[in-house]
Design an enzyme around this catalytic site. Sequence first.
Site, PDB file in Angstrom:
ATOM      1  N   GLN A  29      23.838   6.482  14.655  1.00 45.79           N
ATOM      2  CA  GLN A  29      24.964   8.262  14.409  1.00 45.79           C
ATOM      3  C   GLN A  29      24.017   9.310  14.839  1.00 45.79           C
ATOM      4  O   GLN A  29      25.062   9.966  14.496  1.00 45.79           O
ATOM      5  CB  GLN A  29      25.220   7.888  13.597  1.00 45.79           C
TER       6      GLN A  29
ATOM      7  N   HIS B 165      23.534  14.887  -3.454  1.00 47.05           N
ATOM      8  CA  HIS B 165      24.054  13.543  -3.736  1.00 47.05           C
ATOM      9  C   HIS B 165      23.920  13.390  -5.033  1.00 47.05           C
ATOM     10  O   HIS B 165      24.642  11.956  -5.700  1.00 47.05           O
ATOM     11  CB  HIS B 165      22.623  12.798  -3.302  1.00 47.05           C
TER      12      HIS B 165
ATOM     13  N   LEU C 139      24.505  22.312   0.086  1.00 49.09           N
ATOM     14  CA  LEU C 139      23.123  21.341   0.372  1.00 49.09           C
ATOM     15  C   LEU C 139      23.188  20.448   1.377  1.00 49.09           C
ATOM     16  O   LEU C 139      23.815  19.589   1.236  1.00 49.09           O
ATOM     17  CB  LEU C 139      22.839  21.112  -1.365  1.00 49.09           C
TER      18      LEU C 139
HETATM   19  O1  PAF Z   1      26.901  11.113   4.988  1.00 48.24           O
HETATM   20  C1  PAF Z   1      25.654  10.177   6.002  1.00 48.24           C
HETATM   21  O2  PAF Z   1      24.725  10.253   4.465  1.00 48.24           O
HETATM   22  C2  PAF Z   1      25.705   8.999   5.492  1.00 48.24           C
HETATM   23  O3  PAF Z   1      26.567   9.840   7.281  1.00 48.24           O
HETATM   24  C3  PAF Z   1      26.885   8.212   6.490  1.00 48.24           C
HETATM   25  C4  PAF Z   1      27.417   8.225   5.444  1.00 48.24           C
HETATM   26  C5  PAF Z   1      25.490   7.472   4.802  1.00 48.24           C
HETATM   27  C6  PAF Z   1      26.711   6.793   6.643  1.00 48.24           C
HETATM   28  O4  PAF Z   1      24.822   6.512   7.753  1.00 48.24           O
END
Ligand code: PAF
Length: 285
Positions: free
Chosen positions: A66, A42, A189
């Site tokens: 999701q 990230h 990761l």
């Molecule tokens: O990849 C992620 O962390 C998630 O799928 C996202 C793109 C933030 C959508 O919730």
Amino acid sequence: MAAENLPIVRTVAALRAQVEAWRDSGLKVAFAPTMGALHEGHLSLIRLGLDRADRVVASIFVNPTQFGPNEDFDRYPRNEAGDSALLAGAGCHLLFAPSVQEMYPHGFATTITVTGVSEPLDGAARPGHFNGVATVVTKLLNQARPDIAIFGEKDYQQLQVIRRLVRDLDLPVEVVGAPIARAEDGLALSSRNAYLDSAQRQIAGQMNKALADAVARLAAGESVERVEATGRAALERHGFETVDYFEVRLVEDLSHPGPGPCSAPARVFAAAHLGRTRLIDNMGA
Ligand code: PAF
């Protein structure tokens, strides 16, 4: 910037006001949506944002839509204080951390479905997953209205789904893919790596090796059929319990290239389980 100085906004109005103010004063804004439990992968999105733009916004939202009913929504790691310290340390300028109520207020009734590219692989293994991703990402992009949005290539199918919806819905944002960040043994990761015990963590590194081997075999002209069967068998031999897929797909639309040798641009995709943890990875062929 010191960790305690990272501004956090929790409403769409406050997010929009800040991004608009930056853009009105001529600053370019990058946006990195995340679900938190941040790691070096990230932070590489934040650094890419800093290379490409003047201001970088991150979001943390564990998006319930999701996750499937038997997936890890409840136990997904959440640590906003730790995450905001990491973001501040990486040079992020603003964190958007909305509540579920802010994102899905009472009466919310819209779902974005991207056909085609979202159907194979994780689309087949996790029914409804990409509807949730497409819906929340459409909302996030429309809420933040950044110049560029950055997503990791570890979720390569997700990246292609997002590229498709941005094109189809004429969203005025440039989508940028960030290379996969890997541990020393090659493990991609992921926030979910934190679920692995030490024996599972040893096995997990084999997924990257199986993908690298598949890429080499394809380059040597081996048939797709054989490459896929060999990769799947390697994962099972190393101790992965259920292999959801080990497949070669064409980069352009993630369609399957067919059983023979493949010379078109392709990637190899894998998803497999270790205990209750599902790992995914992919590699360009
Ligand atoms: O990849 C992620 O962390 C998630 O799928 C996202 C793109 C933030 C959508 O919730």
